[in-house]
Design an enzyme around this catalytic site. Structure first.
Site, PDB file in Angstrom:
ATOM      1  CD  GLU A  30      -1.542  -2.438   1.610  1.00 32.57           C
ATOM      2  OE1 GLU A  30      -0.372  -2.577   2.016  1.00 32.57           O
ATOM      3  OE2 GLU A  30      -2.350  -3.390   1.536  1.00 32.57           O
ATOM      4  CG  PHE A  88     -10.316  -3.933   4.641  1.00 29.00           C
ATOM      5  CD1 PHE A  88     -10.258  -4.774   3.544  1.00 29.00           C
ATOM      6  CD2 PHE A  88     -11.169  -4.266   5.691  1.00 29.00           C
ATOM      7  CE1 PHE A  88     -11.036  -5.929   3.479  1.00 29.00           C
ATOM      8  CE2 PHE A  88     -11.962  -5.420   5.630  1.00 29.00           C
ATOM      9  CZ  PHE A  88     -11.890  -6.252   4.529  1.00 29.00           C
ATOM     10  CG  ASP A 137      -8.988  -1.417   9.059  1.00 25.86           C
ATOM     11  OD1 ASP A 137      -9.068  -1.348  10.287  1.00 25.86           O
ATOM     12  OD2 ASP A 137      -9.995  -1.494   8.319  1.00 25.86           O
ATOM     13  CG  PHE A 138      -5.520  -2.944   4.298  1.00 26.07           C
ATOM     14  CD1 PHE A 138      -5.484  -3.449   5.596  1.00 26.07           C
ATOM     15  CD2 PHE A 138      -6.169  -3.682   3.324  1.00 26.07           C
ATOM     16  CE1 PHE A 138      -6.095  -4.660   5.913  1.00 26.07           C
ATOM     17  CE2 PHE A 138      -6.777  -4.889   3.628  1.00 26.07           C
ATOM     18  CZ  PHE A 138      -6.751  -5.379   4.921  1.00 26.07           C
ATOM     19  CG  HIS A 187      -9.691  -6.634   8.581  1.00 23.92           C
ATOM     20  ND1 HIS A 187      -8.838  -7.335   9.401  1.00 23.92           N
ATOM     21  CD2 HIS A 187      -9.227  -6.830   7.326  1.00 23.92           C
ATOM     22  CE1 HIS A 187      -7.909  -7.936   8.674  1.00 23.92           C
ATOM     23  NE2 HIS A 187      -8.113  -7.639   7.415  1.00 23.92           N
TER      24      HIS A 187
END
Ligand SMILES: Cc1ncc(C[n+]2csc(CCOP(=O)(O)OP(=O)(O)O)c2C)c(N)n1
Ligand SMILES: [Mg+2]
Lengths: 318, 329
Positions: free
Chosen positions: B64, B87, B89-90, B133
């Site tokens: 990422e 996500f 989150d990533f 997540h």
């Protein structure tokens, strides 16, 4: 050695050197705000690489980036004005040393974040490939960047998408006080190219002619669709990490002196005079021109107006 | 003639917006994991790859940081880039590129370099995915000058806002909600745009203003319906974009109702709810009949157990209870 080219490279390197020494002086006198990281000793790398670039090609630089900007063709007066926080530079005093941008000269920025320019340059190369613009992008970075994820992820993208980008590592053996051999077990940066199935080249960073040749090959390869190259230039900073760091608590005086003895500018000067068939007169002429150029740049920056306080909200989004 | 309407899902509305904009703007390149032939982990790019090809829909490995940097670099150099973090989150892997590079570049370069990059992701708790997540940290982006932050709650808004976001000159953080992907709404047949910074009033009311974004709009609407049965008339407003924030519409509503509760899937500390409460205090102080209320996720890492997780995130029941208490005082 092509006499005319060599003299041009000499002039450019001397510009970078004299510019940085002037910045050092101005900074010590308290005239320049912020922090500066000087490029003294490493001039051959930026000059040798950028001499092969077109004005529309792009360069992404580092925290030690004044030399890259000058070598890419940003006028000295604009770089100096930016360091002074004046309104007349390309970034209008909003960026300073570590966030200096001049896209009109293909200079896409110095960077305060180690490694960050590597994925950015790779992305610019993706854009060049998609737009079929024929541009080549160069990412400069230090040995301090090569243990970061940005380096790994950037080179991996450049390789897998076969992008027109050249990765140039300026391995000056230290990242602040951290010796490269203490930071990694594999101290050959060029050897890491193999991990991405890229060509890796090691070159003497004090030899501008050698760098010029290595960069020419890499840039031609990138431009003709042959993908990236990783160039490792072995170099050394003659000064501290930033202005204010004497640079001698983690490096021996002998080591510093030894590298100063290999000064890229002095050695080219000697070569020009000894076997390059260039007269002392023409060398001194170049030196005079560099000093005039620098005086003009300083005067321009000093006399330039500060940004208008009322412009503080301009350009947040566009 | 009345406008032709048809039903579409939240996820398909996004695909439709992308298709229209990628047809219109040939400089758009879309970068991310599984967004090519697979059509997206959430089906959020389904059907685009066959139409636009792998040149423009660029599948990546799991990187990422690099992918986001590449997207920003491409945007700086003359393309328009979308990077899909999948996500939310990533996007943490890529935070330095978003915050330090994308957000600053236009200002620091004196407007000379633009980075029209759209950072797309999906947030929120769904099916007890647990702490890695489920995050909702849109507030981190919203507190960074130079970014716009878009959080659509319905298919209609997804389409119009995604299209507008793809015409912005600046980086846009576009955050969908995983739990909403299958939700449906009637939308117009033809093309339409929704400007960033315009709140949507979902329901008019007299007694209290409920402000929410993304999934919390639906919680607010559910709560408003229940409150109505108790004789409490709630107005429900979705700002739709956190940056820019439609301060005027929100303030006008608070002045009308005299009360405000903000429902937020993020924890309260330094967050969106607090920002709207500050707005209420700054602009509507004299009109307030009771202290502004924040109904937020509890300051607890997302627990896995369905029993525990249901304690954390605001529910319609909790909103009803807290609003009722507020009205009684
Ligand atoms: C991500 C990040 N970590 C740490 C720093 C602090 N820092 C600035 S320059 C520097 C050393 C960089 O060394 P290198 O890349 O070798 O470049 P050099 O200074 O030797 O030219 C460090 C650690 C930073 N700017 N960015
Ligand atoms: Mg170094």
């Amino acid at each position: 050695m092509d006499k005319k080219l060599a003299l041009t490279l000499y002039q450019k390197m001397l510009q970078l050197r004299e510019f940085e020494l002037k910045v050092q002086e101005l900074y010590r006198r308290g005239l320049l705000p912020g922090f500066v990281h000087l490029y003294v000793g490493e001039e051959a790398v930026a000059v040798g690489v950028c001499a092969n670039l077109q004005p529309t090609d792009l360069v992404y630089s580092t925290h030690r980036g004044h030399g890259h900007a000058l070598a890419k063709g940003v006028p000295g007066r604009e770089v100096m004005a930016e360091l002074w926080g004046k309104s007349t530079s390309s970034s209008g005093g909003r960026g300073g040393s570590m966030h200096m941008y001049a896209p009109e000269y293909g200079f896409m920025g110095t960077n305060g974040i180690v490694g960050a320019g590597i994925p950015l340059a790779t992305g610019a190369a993706l854009s060049a490939q998609l737009r079929k613009s024929g541009q080549v992008v160069v990412a400069f970075f230090g040995d301090g960047a090569v243990n970061s994820g940005s380096f790994h992820e950037g080179l991996n993208f450049g390789a897998v998408w076969n992008l027109p980008v050249v990765y140039v590592c300026e391995n000056n053996l230290y990242a602040t006080e951290m010796a490269f051999r203490r930071a990694t077990k594999n101290t050959s940066v060029q050897s890491r190219a193999a991990a991405y199935k890229l060509p890796g080249v090691e070159v003497d960073g004090s030899d501008v002619v050698a760098i010029h040749a290595a960069a020419r090959a890499a840039i031609e390869q990138a431009r003709s669709g042959g993908g990236p190259t990783l160039i490792e230039a072995k170099t050394y900073r003659f000064v501290g990490h930033h202005e204010g760091d004497p640079g001698t608590s983690y490096r021996t005086r002998e080591e510093v002196e030894e590298w100063k003895g290999r000064c890229p500018i002095k050695s080219l000067r000697n070569k020009l005079l000894q076997d390059g068939g260039v007269s002392l007169e023409s060398v001194e002429q170049v030196e005079r021109e560099v000093h005039e150029w620098l005086d003009e740049a300083v005067q321009f920056a000093r006399e330039s107006p500060e940004p208008e306080a009322s412009t503080v909200y301009d350009h947040i989004y566009s | 003639m009345p406008e032709q309407l048809r039903e579409i899902s939240y996820v398909d509305a996004g695909v439709e917006a992308l298709r229209e904009e990628m047809q219109r703007d040939s400089t758009i390149v879309y970068i991310g994991q599984g967004i090519g032939p697979r059509g997206g982990n959430f089906r959020q790019t389904r059907g685009l790859c066959p139409e636009f090809g792998e040149e423009r829909l660029r599948d990546t490995g799991i990187c990422e940081l690099g992918a986001t940097g590449v997207a920003i670099g491409a945007a700086m150099a003359g393309s328009r880039a979308i990077v899909d973090e999948v996500f939310l989150d990533f996007s943490l892997e890529a935070m330095t590129q978003i915050i330090q590079q994308a957000a600053n570049i236009c200002y620091s370069s004196n407007g000379k370099i633009r980075a029209p990059v759209l950072v797309r992701s999906a947030m929120g708790s769904v099916r007890n995915a647990g702490p890695h997540h489920s995050h909702c940290f849109y507030g981190w982006f919203a507190s960074t000058p130079g970014l716009k932050v878009v959080t659509p709650a319905t298919p209609y808004d997804v389409k119009g806002l995604l299209k507008s976001s793809l015409r912005e000159e600046c980086p846009v953080i576009f955050i969908e909600h995983k739990a909403l992907y299958n939700s449906k709404e009637m939308i117009p047949e033809g093309e339409y745009l929704i400007p960033l910074g315009e709140a949507r009033i979902h329901r008019e009311g007299r007694d209290i203003t409920l402000v929410g974004i993304s999934k919390m709009v639906h919680i607010a609407l559910e709560a408003a319906a229940a409150l109505e049965k108790e004789g409490i008339s709630a107005e429900v407003i979705d700002p739709r974009t956190i940056v820019p924030l439609d301060r005027a519409r929100i303030a006008a509503s608070i002045k009308k109702t005299g009360r405000i509760a903000v429902i937020d899937e993020a924890p309260a500390m330094c967050g969106f709810a607090g920002e709207v409460v500050a707005l209420a205090c700054e602009e509507c102080f004299d009109a307030l009949d009771s202290p502004p209320l924040r109904i937020c996720s509890l300051p607890i890492p997302s627990p896995f157990s369905p029993v525990l997780e249901s304690q954390v995130i605001p529910t319609a029941e909790r909103v009803v209870k807290e609003v009722r208490k507020l009205m009684e005082n």
